[in-house]
Scaffold this motif. Sequence first.
Motif, PDB file in Angstrom:
ATOM      1  N   ALA A 299       2.317   1.754  -3.409  1.00 43.44           N
ATOM      2  CA  ALA A 299       1.083   2.429  -4.341  1.00 43.44           C
ATOM      3  C   ALA A 299       1.077   3.937  -4.044  1.00 43.44           C
ATOM      4  CB  ALA A 299      -0.098   1.788  -4.222  1.00 43.44           C
TER       5      ALA A 299
ATOM      6  N   ILE B 173      -5.704   2.401  -4.756  1.00 41.47           N
ATOM      7  CA  ILE B 173      -5.204   1.324  -4.094  1.00 41.47           C
ATOM      8  C   ILE B 173      -6.211   0.143  -3.741  1.00 41.47           C
ATOM      9  CG2 ILE B 173      -4.390   0.907  -1.755  1.00 41.47           C
ATOM     10  CD1 ILE B 173      -3.054   3.547  -1.787  1.00 41.47           C
TER      11      ILE B 173
ATOM     12  N   LEU C 215       0.726  -1.381   0.010  1.00 42.99           N
ATOM     13  CA  LEU C 215       0.108   0.025   0.069  1.00 42.99           C
ATOM     14  C   LEU C 215       0.750   1.202  -0.097  1.00 42.99           C
ATOM     15  CD1 LEU C 215      -1.997  -2.160   1.090  1.00 42.99           C
ATOM     16  CD2 LEU C 215      -3.086  -0.523   2.219  1.00 42.99           C
TER      17      LEU C 215
END
Length: 308
Positions: A206, A216, A203
């Motif tokens: 991203a 995401i 995450l």
Amino acid sequence: MSASQPGGAGDRAKPDGTGGRPNPVGGARRPRRASGIAKRLGEVVLVLIGLFWLTPTIGLAIASFRPASASNSSGWWTVFTAPGQLTLDNYEKLFGNERIVSSLWNTVLITVPSTVLVVVLGSMAAYAFAWIEFPGRDWLFLVVVALIVVPVQVALIPDAEIFGKVGLFGSIPGVVLFHVAFGLPFAIFLLRNFFAGIPRELLEAARIDGGGEAVIFRRVIMPLGWPAIASLAIFQFLWVWNDLLVALVFANPDSAPITYAIREQTRSFSSNIDVIAPGAFLSMVIPLAVFFAFQRYFVQGVMAGSVK
């Protein structure tokens, strides 16, 4: 010559041909053979249990192809000695029954939106609970988890009164809304625990690349969480498709699912078993087909988190 010298009595071959020395190969072979026998026995037991468990389904499938006169006079197992009694007339009558066909279509209109809405809304809420910081997140999640233990029967009358005031009582949207409301707590709980196990580094990478929460969620969370999402979809689909209680309360004859229609047919069971049997078998085959189509993802979702 002493027994300890070569060629003495101590080195004489034993009757089993081992020369008095232990036979590690034969000793290892016996436990391996015993484990193989135990495995075969376990497989036979599992097959027998599976056949016993499938007996009602097989009986219903055979009964759906037997005429009413044969079903009223003998058991379904007689088809093995008289296979000529099988016929497709029951399914012709079933699809010629406007009530059954309409209820089957109503079941699709109830089940598909209920499943899609629970999966979509549950996934979005689960992602928020797992990875988005906001005030009161943990307490709100505890409230959601607590809603799982609320029985459906408790909310039937209050929701019926509310739906009656807003004009949703007796309609397909009302049934869908009730299923979505009671499916979301479990969906959020299941998916949140799965999403929380996704590595944080993915995450963060991203976000470094400029991806927002929507990106995401769509490109990282959804692909990695697909096994759990598929498992949830199967659970929700089966629960809604096989539901009778909610349909009895919130649906009228025009919006009733197939479980409601089959129940209405059982009022005169002796005269129309030729419609009930194929209708019940058809209502069972469709969710089974959905389950086996997504079985691979279902197993992955159930096993997710059990091993590292």
